[in-house]
Write a protein that holds these residues in place. Structure first.
Motif, mmCIF file in Angstrom:
data_model
loop_
_atom_site.group_PDB
_atom_site.id
_atom_site.type_symbol
_atom_site.label_atom_id
_atom_site.label_comp_id
_atom_site.label_asym_id
_atom_site.label_seq_id
_atom_site.Cartn_x
_atom_site.Cartn_y
_atom_site.Cartn_z
ATOM 1 N N GLY A 191 35.574 7.101 -55.473
ATOM 2 C CA GLY A 191 36.612 6.190 -54.968
ATOM 3 C C GLY A 191 36.424 4.737 -55.349
ATOM 4 N N LEU A 225 30.683 6.892 -55.879
ATOM 5 C CA LEU A 225 31.659 7.710 -56.605
ATOM 6 C C LEU A 225 32.464 8.588 -55.646
ATOM 7 N N GLU A 231 31.995 0.089 -52.021
ATOM 8 C CA GLU A 231 32.698 1.258 -51.484
ATOM 9 C C GLU A 231 34.201 0.997 -51.483
ATOM 10 N N ASP A 232 34.970 2.073 -51.557
ATOM 11 C CA ASP A 232 36.427 1.914 -51.515
ATOM 12 C C ASP A 232 36.933 1.653 -50.097
HETATM 13 MG MG MG Z 1 34.259 7.339 -51.193
#
Ligand code: MG
Ligand code: IMP
Length: 184
Positions: A48, A46, A104-105
């Protein structure tokens, strides 16, 4: 009034390009976990990764569990040789004997994901892999193997499709580089 698009220097990946790449990643993941009797859990970081995660799970054609973690990292400054990651929200689900896929972003220094991978291994995950929408390789400090990578990005401030600057721009349907005048 200034519009949001005025803050964007360049659009790196438009909505269609992102959708196509996320579909490819989902297909790869589907292929790599063929035994549906084994549990696969996707853990979104969280906040992203929320948008990417929501699209990615719908491109995976096998059963998946999902969960989320929230972390904050310190020591990303140039002067720091070693950073610290703090868990703000831990998992609700048990990961023992499950295949873990960290979602993950963007991987920047690599600190967050190298720390989280270690934790998952210690907690008894059957395997731990990483899916990151973006890879800012130029900024890497900790070595991390990104098993599923969406796109490489230059060393700029990236926003949109979940990524923020100061909690703004997450809702953009495309991924863009922010104008330096916005954050400097
Ligand atoms: Mg992030
Ligand atoms: P790392 O531990 O340095 O790899 O941190 C990665 C985290 O930093 C990501 O999950 C993002 O939240 C944030 N981050 C790094 N670079 C950017 C960027 O260009 N735009 C938005 N967030 C970023």
């Amino acid at each position: 009034m200034k519009t949001i698009t005025e803050d964007i220097k360049t659009v790196l990946f438009d909505e269609q390009t992102v959708r196509r790449r996320v579909a490819e990643m989902g297909a790869e993941i589907t292929r790599d976990y063929p035994d549906h009797s084994e549990d696969l859990i996707l853990i979104g970081i969280l906040k992203g990764a929320v948008v990417f995660m929501a699209d990615l799970i719908r491109e995976i054609e096998r059963p998946v569990y999902i969960d989320f973690m929230s972390v904050s990292s310190y020591g990303k400054g140039k002067a720091e040789s070693r950073g610290v990651v703090r868990i703000l929200k831990d998992l609700d689900e048990d990961i023992l004997n499950k295949h873990v896929l960290l979602v993950e972003d963007i991987v920047d220094s690599g600190l967050t994901l190298s720390y989280l991978s270690d934790i998952m291994v210690r907690r008894g995950a059957k395997s731990v892999k990483i899916a990151s929408l973006l890879n800012k390789a130029e900024r890497r400090v900790n070595i991390v193997k990104i098993d599923y990578c969406g796109f490489p990005v230059p060393n700029e401030f990236i926003v949109g499709y979940g990524l923020d600057y100061s909690e703004t721009y997450r809702h953009l349907t495309y991924i863009g580089a922010l104008k330096e005048s916005v954050y400097k």
